[in-house]
Design a protein around this motif. Structure first.
Motif, PDB file in Angstrom:
ATOM      1  N   LEU A  39       4.270 -14.684  -8.381  1.00 33.34           N
ATOM      2  CA  LEU A  39       4.799 -15.315  -9.962  1.00 33.34           C
ATOM      3  C   LEU A  39       3.936 -14.144 -10.801  1.00 33.34           C
ATOM      4  CD1 LEU A  39       4.465 -19.092  -9.672  1.00 33.34           C
ATOM      5  CD2 LEU A  39       6.341 -17.573  -9.943  1.00 33.34           C
ATOM      6  N   ALA A  40       4.321 -14.185 -12.294  1.00 30.31           N
ATOM      7  CA  ALA A  40       3.619 -13.489 -13.344  1.00 30.31           C
ATOM      8  C   ALA A  40       2.725 -14.183 -14.016  1.00 30.31           C
ATOM      9  CB  ALA A  40       4.877 -13.014 -14.036  1.00 30.31           C
ATOM     10  N   GLU A  41       1.465 -13.451 -13.970  1.00 29.02           N
ATOM     11  CA  GLU A  41       0.508 -14.149 -14.858  1.00 29.02           C
ATOM     12  C   GLU A  41       1.029 -14.335 -16.441  1.00 29.02           C
ATOM     13  OE1 GLU A  41      -3.162 -11.718 -15.133  1.00 29.02           O
ATOM     14  OE2 GLU A  41      -4.263 -13.113 -16.224  1.00 29.02           O
ATOM     15  N   VAL A  42       0.403 -15.459 -17.090  1.00 29.61           N
ATOM     16  CA  VAL A  42       1.013 -15.840 -18.263  1.00 29.61           C
ATOM     17  C   VAL A  42       0.939 -14.858 -19.203  1.00 29.61           C
ATOM     18  CG1 VAL A  42      -0.903 -16.952 -18.988  1.00 29.61           C
ATOM     19  CG2 VAL A  42       1.178 -17.689 -20.042  1.00 29.61           C
ATOM     20  N   GLY A  43       1.845 -14.571 -19.929  1.00 28.99           N
ATOM     21  CA  GLY A  43       1.866 -13.393 -21.098  1.00 28.99           C
ATOM     22  C   GLY A  43       1.660 -12.066 -20.622  1.00 28.99           C
ATOM     23  N   SER A  44       2.159 -11.709 -19.168  1.00 25.66           N
ATOM     24  CA  SER A  44       1.924 -10.507 -18.690  1.00 25.66           C
ATOM     25  C   SER A  44       2.829  -9.935 -17.687  1.00 25.66           C
ATOM     26  CB  SER A  44       0.378 -10.452 -18.081  1.00 25.66           C
ATOM     27  OG  SER A  44       0.352  -9.471 -17.175  1.00 25.66           O
TER      28      SER A  44
ATOM     29  N   ILE B 243      -2.795 -26.026  -9.347  1.00 29.74           N
ATOM     30  CA  ILE B 243      -2.625 -26.913 -10.373  1.00 29.74           C
ATOM     31  C   ILE B 243      -1.202 -26.968 -10.985  1.00 29.74           C
ATOM     32  CG2 ILE B 243      -3.429 -28.170 -12.402  1.00 29.74           C
ATOM     33  CD1 ILE B 243      -6.170 -26.762 -11.459  1.00 29.74           C
ATOM     34  N   PHE B 244      -0.078 -27.888 -10.662  1.00 28.26           N
ATOM     35  CA  PHE B 244       1.140 -27.437 -11.174  1.00 28.26           C
ATOM     36  C   PHE B 244       1.121 -28.373 -12.573  1.00 28.26           C
ATOM     37  CE2 PHE B 244       1.728 -26.247  -6.745  1.00 28.26           C
ATOM     38  CZ  PHE B 244       2.625 -25.304  -7.108  1.00 28.26           C
ATOM     39  N   GLY B 245       1.609 -27.971 -13.552  1.00 30.50           N
ATOM     40  CA  GLY B 245       1.987 -28.903 -14.583  1.00 30.50           C
ATOM     41  C   GLY B 245       2.735 -28.170 -15.878  1.00 30.50           C
ATOM     42  N   SER B 246       2.881 -28.725 -16.742  1.00 34.76           N
ATOM     43  CA  SER B 246       3.517 -28.344 -18.152  1.00 34.76           C
ATOM     44  C   SER B 246       2.813 -28.789 -19.285  1.00 34.76           C
ATOM     45  CB  SER B 246       5.109 -28.706 -18.073  1.00 34.76           C
ATOM     46  OG  SER B 246       5.207 -30.265 -18.117  1.00 34.76           O
ATOM     47  N   PHE B 247       3.191 -28.495 -20.412  1.00 31.79           N
ATOM     48  CA  PHE B 247       2.512 -28.908 -21.716  1.00 31.79           C
ATOM     49  C   PHE B 247       2.846 -30.260 -22.167  1.00 31.79           C
ATOM     50  CE2 PHE B 247       1.846 -26.819 -25.983  1.00 31.79           C
ATOM     51  CZ  PHE B 247       0.537 -27.423 -26.190  1.00 31.79           C
TER      52      PHE B 247
ATOM     53  N   TRP C 192       0.940 -11.897  -9.233  1.00 31.24           N
ATOM     54  CA  TRP C 192       0.095 -12.402  -8.089  1.00 31.24           C
ATOM     55  C   TRP C 192       0.942 -13.068  -7.240  1.00 31.24           C
ATOM     56  CZ3 TRP C 192      -5.057 -11.730  -9.034  1.00 31.24           C
ATOM     57  CH2 TRP C 192      -5.495 -11.409 -10.358  1.00 31.24           C
TER      58      TRP C 192
ATOM     59  N   PHE D 155       4.334 -17.143  -2.477  1.00 34.09           N
ATOM     60  CA  PHE D 155       4.775 -16.896  -3.844  1.00 34.09           C
ATOM     61  C   PHE D 155       4.448 -15.556  -4.289  1.00 34.09           C
ATOM     62  CE2 PHE D 155       1.739 -20.263  -4.778  1.00 34.09           C
ATOM     63  CZ  PHE D 155       1.049 -19.521  -5.888  1.00 34.09           C
TER      64      PHE D 155
ATOM     65  N   LEU E 299       0.384 -15.598  -3.901  1.00 37.54           N
ATOM     66  CA  LEU E 299      -0.729 -16.502  -3.101  1.00 37.54           C
ATOM     67  C   LEU E 299      -1.579 -15.877  -2.028  1.00 37.54           C
ATOM     68  CD1 LEU E 299      -2.280 -19.319  -2.985  1.00 37.54           C
ATOM     69  CD2 LEU E 299      -0.285 -19.991  -1.337  1.00 37.54           C
TER      70      LEU E 299
END
Lengths: 138, 66
Positions: free
Chosen positions: B38-43, B61-65, B47, B36, B49
């Protein structure tokens, strides 16, 4: 609820971060306020007490910008020291790994899956992840 | 309370259906992990895999808030 495992996870990260790369992938919200909300009423008061690090008053992000905003808040609140990526609006990585609401995978340096964890919250087992890492590293 | 129970049953059903749809396609032990980007958070930095192949093993580690 991902935050319930954050403490256990951070211990694993601290122990193995020199040998293993940990990547947190932010996916769509499990219990957004505008969906399957757990933050109201008596149950809300109970879970807020039991899991104070989790968020309860978050709406499901509607676009990539909102996803990055919520993911940033999550990263700050949980203080997880690792690379964090944000799933796209089509949930494509979430779907490819059937990861919602929470899940762990351990992948070797050739890209092969060593450990495919169960689906959270009940299948989320940090101790199994730790054992898989320890076995792999010998 | 009734509303909450109704909502829980409704969402639980949807989540179960979602898992039943996608879990059979998800990688199992010994499978190659799907690549995959995906963008780095806030950027805007992306990246893949596969960028990490031949380097270190990786934990996803998949998850949400919530």
């Amino acid at each position: 609820m991902f935050a319930t495992a954050a403490g256990s996870l951070q211990k694993i990260v601290d122990q193995y971060q020199d040998q293993v790369l940990f990547i947190n992938i932010y996916i769509r919200e499990a219990h957004a306020r505008d969906a399957w909300w757990l933050g109201e009423g008596v149950l809300g008061r109970i879970v807020r007490t039991l899991f104070p690090r989790a968020a309860y008053d978050v709406d499901d992000p509607r676009d990539a910008t909102e996803r990055h905003d919520v993911a940033s808040q999550c990263r700050l609140a949980l203080n997880l020291n690792m690379l964090m990526l944000v799933d796209d609006e089509d949930d494509s990585v979430n779907k490819a790994y059937a990861a919602h609401p929470t899940r762990f995978y351990f992948i070797d340096s050739d890209g092969r899956v060593i450990y495919a964890g169960g689906v959270g919250p009940f299948g989320l087992r940090p101790w199994e992840l730790k054992k898989a890492i320890a076995n792999y590293l010998g | 309370m009734l509303t909450f129970l109704q909502r829980t049953l409704s969402y639980r059903g949807r989540e179960k259906a979602w898992q039943q749809k996608f879990n059979p396609l998800a990688p199992k032990a010994d499978d190659m992990a799907p690549d995959f980007a995906l963008a780095e958070v806030g950027s805007e930095r992306m990246w893949r895999l596969s960028d990490f192949r031949g380097q270190k093993p990786v934990v996803l580690i998949f998850g949400s808030f919530t």
